[in-house]
Design an enzyme around this catalytic site. Structure first.
Site, PDB file in Angstrom:
ATOM      1  N   TYR A 443       1.010  -1.460   0.339  1.00  0.00           N
ATOM      2  CA  TYR A 443       0.017   0.089  -0.309  1.00  0.00           C
ATOM      3  C   TYR A 443       0.853   0.965  -0.047  1.00  0.00           C
ATOM      4  O   TYR A 443       1.921   0.884   0.750  1.00  0.00           O
ATOM      5  CB  TYR A 443      -1.442  -0.069   1.051  1.00  0.00           C
ATOM      6  N   GLU A 444       0.159   2.163   0.069  1.00  0.00           N
ATOM      7  CA  GLU A 444       1.286   3.032   0.074  1.00  0.00           C
ATOM      8  C   GLU A 444       1.989   3.796  -1.306  1.00  0.00           C
ATOM      9  O   GLU A 444       1.988   4.554  -1.864  1.00  0.00           O
ATOM     10  CB  GLU A 444       1.176   4.235   0.818  1.00  0.00           C
ATOM     11  N   GLY A 445       1.207   3.044  -2.538  1.00  0.00           N
ATOM     12  CA  GLY A 445       2.486   2.458  -4.288  1.00  0.00           C
ATOM     13  C   GLY A 445       3.343   1.698  -3.750  1.00  0.00           C
ATOM     14  O   GLY A 445       4.523   1.860  -2.634  1.00  0.00           O
TER      15      GLY A 445
END
Length: 596
Positions: A443-445
């Site tokens: 997550y978060e890229g």
């Protein structure tokens, strides 16, 4: 067997007080003129007491109980609501928020240390308040008058929690594919939001009485692609004339996941929900990046927290577990050869434990270094110094996010090996650390996106200007270090990075796929360079005459770990360098995409 989380306060103080000497710089910031090392230590000690007493004990029980979804509502595990209320009452969400937003205005450096503690103690619990700081910064910078008046104060204080609603079923990392629509409502400032978002952390829960969603959506006149996305604030509940009414936000279910079972990952349906524009139309990503950049450093520290927790558990178990004969133990151990010895004396186990320690403590120094640069970027009196600090922090953040989280998962796996078969058993706790740590790489890229961001957007795009700032710091440290304490090695690493970066740039001009091929290995290469920088400085400081004269075993262990790092784990740098060089030359085969 269970292991109680203990915050690494001694090492935190070493990094903040000695490795960074942060208090010396704080004195130059008017708002922090009275903040000294002793006050910072008191803040960390109080944070550790709270985390160890109220958050860590809920880790295993929350994992076993999980979240319960019923009739569109989510009930959190026992103890979560009460401990979160105590967290808010104690003011922890406002630690590093500026005074104008209702915060305490302390350095990001201290908040990063708090986030590491929370991640190491109970990652699932941290997920709910994890976006508070970033959401506050986003709304403070870009929110409309009503947002700042009615919702921002409650978000900043932690009274209400937030979400970041990006992902849709057909659109994961490719935000250009988003379909959620926003339509102006009769010419006023309200927009009507319709669409479905999934993988929304904390989309529904009972920790707070309201949840403020930050939603990416398209206006009717939006251009195609990411340039057509706008950001909206969409509260789950609205109040009118003293009456609370549910907005058009509905939870359709929560995911059954590999880990973080005490954190609800929701599918949300927005049905004619009322929303308010954040920032300019079609400029939603620019607003959201304020939130995402803050979140990515926090995710990086989750990797450090997991690695520390794994090392702590494995070290404790290895010292208790008696199994092998003393003939396998080192000669310096005073032990009856007829009796088994703790497995901590076995060379294979010592190697694992030392690698865990070297990774954890090196990454802690780099993570705190990045936070310190963010403080400088926000508060330095010289605009040029602020610009350079921000550029360096921007370069380092994707490295920390990807490298630290990958190492966090690897550390948990290696720590599980120390337990042998018991590591696979739930009651020993390490298998939960392994499960919970994996998602931070996604997550978060995803880590692959972080690697592309680093190499293509942060290194090649500015022709290595930001990278040269980093290499200047590395070379300056190399000149300060004794040759036998990593100085020569560190200088050589900088030369290798500069050389291979130039080679990538040359290849990229002819083969645009080349940079993407090598991006993952290049990011890891920079990660190992940063760890070498961290341990060279640590070795220099710990081996100084005044520190040696104290007889403190802490400094002796620092020197031993630094020596070990340069002898063993740093070999990974050469491995990654070889992969980058190979990727510059050899194209990837295409047959792997054929239908089988």
């Amino acid at each position: 067997m269970t292991s109680t989380y203990q915050a690494p306060l001694r090492d935190m103080r070493f990094v903040i007080d000695e490795w960074l000497d942060a208090a010396a710089w704080w004195r130059d910031v008017p708002a922090w003129a009275d903040l000294d090392a002793q006050t910072a230590q008191q803040v960390l000690e109080e944070a550790a007491r709270f985390v160890q007493a109220r958050i860590a004990p809920l880790n295993a029980s929350g994992d076993s109980e999980g979240c319960r979804f019923e009739n569109g509502e989510v009930t959190m595990p026992a103890g979560f609501r009460e401990s979160y209320a105590e967290y808010v009452e104690a003011g922890w969400p406002t630690l590093a928020l500026d005074a104008e937003s209702g915060g305490q205005g302390l350095p990001q450096l201290l908040d990063v240390a708090l986030q590491e503690m929370l991640a190491g103690a109970n990652h699932a619990w941290l997920m709910s308040p994890g976006l508070t700081h970033g959401a506050t910064a986003c709304l403070a910078a870009h929110g409309c008058a009503r947002t700042k008046r009615e919702w921002l104060p409650k978000v900043a204080s932690g009274e209400w929690l937030t979400t970041m609603c990006l992902t849709e079923p057909q659109a994961g990392s490719d935000l250009a594919l988003l379909r959620t629509r926003a339509v102006p409502d009769s010419g006023n400032e309200i927009y009507r939001i319709d669409g479905t978002k999934l993988f929304i952390t904390g989309g529904t829960h009972d920790l707070t009485d309201n949840i403020v969603h930050l939603v990416l959506a398209r206006l009717p006149d939006a251009p195609a692609g990411t340039k057509g996305l706008s950001l909206f604030v969409v509260p789950a509940w609205l109040e009118s004339d003293g009456v609370r009414n549910r907005n058009g936000v509905h939870c359709e279910g929560i995911e059954k996941k590999m880990g973080l079972k005490a954190s609800p990952t929701c599918t949300l349906r927005f049905e004619h929900a009322q929303g308010w524009l954040v920032g300019e139309k079609h400029r939603g990503l620019a607003c959201l990046f304020v939130m995402m950049n803050a979140a990515r450093l926090q995710v990086a520290m989750q990797g450090v927290g997991h690695a520390h927790s794994a090392w702590q558990r494995a070290s404790s178990y290895a010292q208790e577990r008696v199994q092998m004969r003393a003939a396998s133990a080192p000669q310096y151990v005073d032990h009856d050869p007829q009796r088994p010895a703790p497995i901590a004396f076995h060379p294979a186990m010592r190697r694992i434990l030392m690698e865990l320690r070297a990774i954890v403590e090196g990454e802690r120094a780099i993570g705190y270094w990045i936070a310190h640069w963010l403080d400088i970027a926000a508060h330095h009196a010289d605009p040029a110094a602020r610009h350079e600090a921000q550029r360096l922090a921007s370069l380092l953040t994707p490295v920390a996010k990807a490298f630290f989280t990958a190492n966090g998962f690897a550390a948990a796996s290696n720590a599980l090996q120390v337990f042998g078969g018991y590591g696979y058993i739930h009651e020993y706790g390490i298998e939960q650390t392994l499960r919970d740590s994996r998602v931070s790489m996604l997550y978060e890229g995803t880590n692959e996106i972080q690697a592309i961001d680093l190499l293509i957007r942060k290194v090649l795009a500015d022709e290595g200007a930001a990278l040269n700032v980093l290499l200047d710091h590395v070379r300056a440290e190399a000149r300060l270090c004794a040759a036998e304490a990593g100085g020569v090695r560190l200088e050589a690493l900088a030369v290798d990075v500069e050389r291979v970066t130039q080679r990538i740039a040359q290849r990229h001009a002819k083969d645009t796929e080349a940079a993407v091929r090598v991006a993952d290995d290049y990011l890891a290469l920079i990660g190992w360079l940063l760890l070498a920088f961290a341990w060279a400085r640590t070795w220099r400081l710990a081996s100084s005459a005044p520190r040696v004269a104290t007889g403190d075993v802490f400094y002796t262990q620092k020197c031993e770990t630094a020596r070990f790092f340069f002898d063993y784990p740093l070999a990974a740098f050469a491995h990654r360098l070889a992969l980058v060089e190979a990727g510059c030359v050899a194209p990837l085969p295409h047959h792997v995409v054929e239908t089988i």
